[in-house]
Scaffold this active site. Structure first.
Site, PDB file in Angstrom:
ATOM      1  N   LYS A   1     -36.734  35.586  15.986  1.00 26.78           N
ATOM      2  CA  LYS A   1     -36.352  36.130  14.684  1.00 26.78           C
ATOM      3  C   LYS A   1     -37.613  36.603  13.972  1.00 26.78           C
ATOM      4  O   LYS A   1     -38.286  35.810  13.313  1.00 26.78           O
ATOM      5  CB  LYS A   1     -35.700  35.020  13.825  1.00 26.78           C
TER       6      LYS A   1
ATOM      7  N   SER B   1     -29.432  32.453   4.390  1.00 26.19           N
ATOM      8  CA  SER B   1     -30.454  33.515   4.440  1.00 26.19           C
ATOM      9  C   SER B   1     -29.860  34.777   5.035  1.00 26.19           C
ATOM     10  O   SER B   1     -30.147  35.889   4.586  1.00 26.19           O
ATOM     11  CB  SER B   1     -31.652  33.070   5.280  1.00 26.19           C
TER      12      SER B   1
ATOM     13  N   ARG C   1     -23.988  22.371   6.000  1.00 26.71           N
ATOM     14  CA  ARG C   1     -22.988  23.094   5.223  1.00 26.71           C
ATOM     15  C   ARG C   1     -21.590  22.882   5.772  1.00 26.71           C
ATOM     16  O   ARG C   1     -20.680  22.547   5.048  1.00 26.71           O
ATOM     17  CB  ARG C   1     -23.314  24.600   5.210  1.00 26.71           C
TER      18      ARG C   1
ATOM     19  N   HIS D   1     -31.405  26.243   0.001  1.00 30.72           N
ATOM     20  CA  HIS D   1     -32.594  25.530   0.484  1.00 30.72           C
ATOM     21  C   HIS D   1     -33.267  24.758  -0.664  1.00 30.72           C
ATOM     22  O   HIS D   1     -33.698  23.625  -0.507  1.00 30.72           O
ATOM     23  CB  HIS D   1     -33.615  26.526   1.056  1.00 30.72           C
TER      24      HIS D   1
HETATM   25  P1  ADP Z   1     -33.206  27.331  10.750  1.00 31.00           P
HETATM   26  O1  ADP Z   1     -33.499  28.700  11.290  1.00 31.00           O
HETATM   27  O2  ADP Z   1     -34.188  26.288  11.202  1.00 31.00           O
HETATM   28  O3  ADP Z   1     -31.781  26.873  10.873  1.00 31.00           O
HETATM   29  P2  ADP Z   1     -32.753  27.937   7.951  1.00 31.00           P
HETATM   30  O4  ADP Z   1     -33.801  28.515   7.077  1.00 31.00           O
HETATM   31  O5  ADP Z   1     -31.590  28.805   8.283  1.00 31.00           O
HETATM   32  O6  ADP Z   1     -33.548  27.455   9.225  1.00 31.00           O
HETATM   33  O7  ADP Z   1     -32.204  26.581   7.339  1.00 31.00           O
HETATM   34  C1  ADP Z   1     -33.018  25.449   7.142  1.00 31.00           C
HETATM   35  C2  ADP Z   1     -32.143  24.252   6.825  1.00 31.00           C
HETATM   36  O8  ADP Z   1     -31.483  24.448   5.576  1.00 31.00           O
HETATM   37  C3  ADP Z   1     -31.042  23.995   7.843  1.00 31.00           C
HETATM   38  O9  ADP Z   1     -30.887  22.594   7.999  1.00 31.00           O
HETATM   39  C4  ADP Z   1     -29.813  24.595   7.198  1.00 31.00           C
HETATM   40  O10 ADP Z   1     -28.624  23.970   7.653  1.00 31.00           O
HETATM   41  C5  ADP Z   1     -30.082  24.260   5.752  1.00 31.00           C
HETATM   42  N1  ADP Z   1     -29.395  25.149   4.822  1.00 31.00           N
HETATM   43  C6  ADP Z   1     -29.375  26.505   4.820  1.00 31.00           C
HETATM   44  N2  ADP Z   1     -28.635  26.980   3.796  1.00 31.00           N
HETATM   45  C7  ADP Z   1     -28.164  25.897   3.128  1.00 31.00           C
HETATM   46  C8  ADP Z   1     -27.301  25.715   1.990  1.00 31.00           C
HETATM   47  N3  ADP Z   1     -26.777  26.744   1.342  1.00 31.00           N
HETATM   48  N4  ADP Z   1     -27.040  24.457   1.586  1.00 31.00           N
HETATM   49  C9  ADP Z   1     -27.561  23.395   2.277  1.00 31.00           C
HETATM   50  N5  ADP Z   1     -28.353  23.486   3.360  1.00 31.00           N
HETATM   51  C10 ADP Z   1     -28.647  24.722   3.789  1.00 31.00           C
END
Ligand code: ADP
Length: 151
Positions: free
Chosen positions: A41, A127, A90, A17
Site C-alpha cells: 500500500k 481510511s 469495528r 483512530h
Molecule cells: P492496518 O493497515 O494496520 O489495518 P489501519 O490504519 O487501517 O491499519 O487501522 C489501524 C487500527 O485502527 C486497526 O486495528 C483498525 O481496526 C483500527 N481502526 C480503524 N478505523 C477505526 C475506527 N473507525 N474505529 C476503531 N478502530 C478503527
C-alpha cells in the site's frame, strides 16, 4: 510504567483512530503510535506527512510518541519496551483479521494485544472511505481529527 504501541497504516489518521488512541491513553502510561510502511500500500499520504499529522495532534502531550516503522510490530514494540499492542475493532470482518494478527504476535512474542471496540458513531469511519471521498472531490475533513476539537 505501561507502554503500548498502536500500529497502523493511518493513511490517513481518522477520527476513528484518534478515538482509539485517546482511549488507550486512559489505560497506558505511554502510547507509541507506529505508522507502518506497507510495500503493498504505497499510500495517499506520505509516511513522513502521516507522522507529522499525528504528531501535530498530540503536540505537547508527553505520553504520546509518533514514529514510522518497517518490519514486525513486535520488534518495534520490544525496541520501545512496550508490553502491549493496541488495535481497534469495528466489525466481525476486523475481528477475523485482528485475531489472526494477535495470535501470530502471541506465538512469536510475550506482547499482549489489547482490543478497544470502536465507538458506535465512529465504527463506519475508515481510511479507505476517507481516501475514496477525497479522490471523488468530497470534503472528508469531518473524519480527520483536529487538535483540541471533540470527535
Ligand atoms: P492496518 O493497515 O494496520 O489495518 P489501519 O490504519 O487501517 O491499519 O487501522 C489501524 C487500527 O485502527 C486497526 O486495528 C483498525 O481496526 C483500527 N481502526 C480503524 N478505523 C477505526 C475506527 N473507525 N474505529 C476503531 N478502530 C478503527
Amino acid at each position: 510504567m505501561r507502554t503500548a504501541v498502536f500500529p497502523g497504516s493511518f493513511d490517513p489518521f481518522t477520527t476513528g483512530h484518534k478515538d482509539i488512541a485517546d482511549r488507550a491513553l486512559k489505560v497506558f502510561d505511554t502510547l507509541v503510535i507506529a505508522v507502518g510502511y506497507n510495500i503493498n500500500k504505497p499510500g495517499m499520504v506520505s509516511i513522513d506527512d502521516r507522522v507529522k499529522q499525528i504528531a501535530d495532534l498530540y503536540d505537547g502531550n508527553p505520553k504520546v510518541k509518533v514514529e514510522a516503522y518497517a518490519g514486525l510490530t513486535v520488534d518495534f514494540a520490544k525496541k520501545h519496551n512496550a508490553g502491549f499492542i493496541v488495535r481497534g475493532l469495528r466489525e466481525v470482518k476486523d475481528f477475523e483479521y485482528e485475531r489472526n494478527l494477535a495470535d501470530t504476535n502471541a506465538a512469536i512474542s510475550d506482547i499482549e494485544t489489547v482490543f478497544l471496540i470502536a465507538r458506535p458513531d465512529l465504527g463506519f469511519v475508515s481510511s479507505s472511505m476517507v481516501r475514496e471521498l477525497i479522490a471523488n472531490g468530497y470534503d472528508a475533513s469531518r473524519f480527520l481529527p483536529k487538535k483540541h476539537q471533540a470527535l
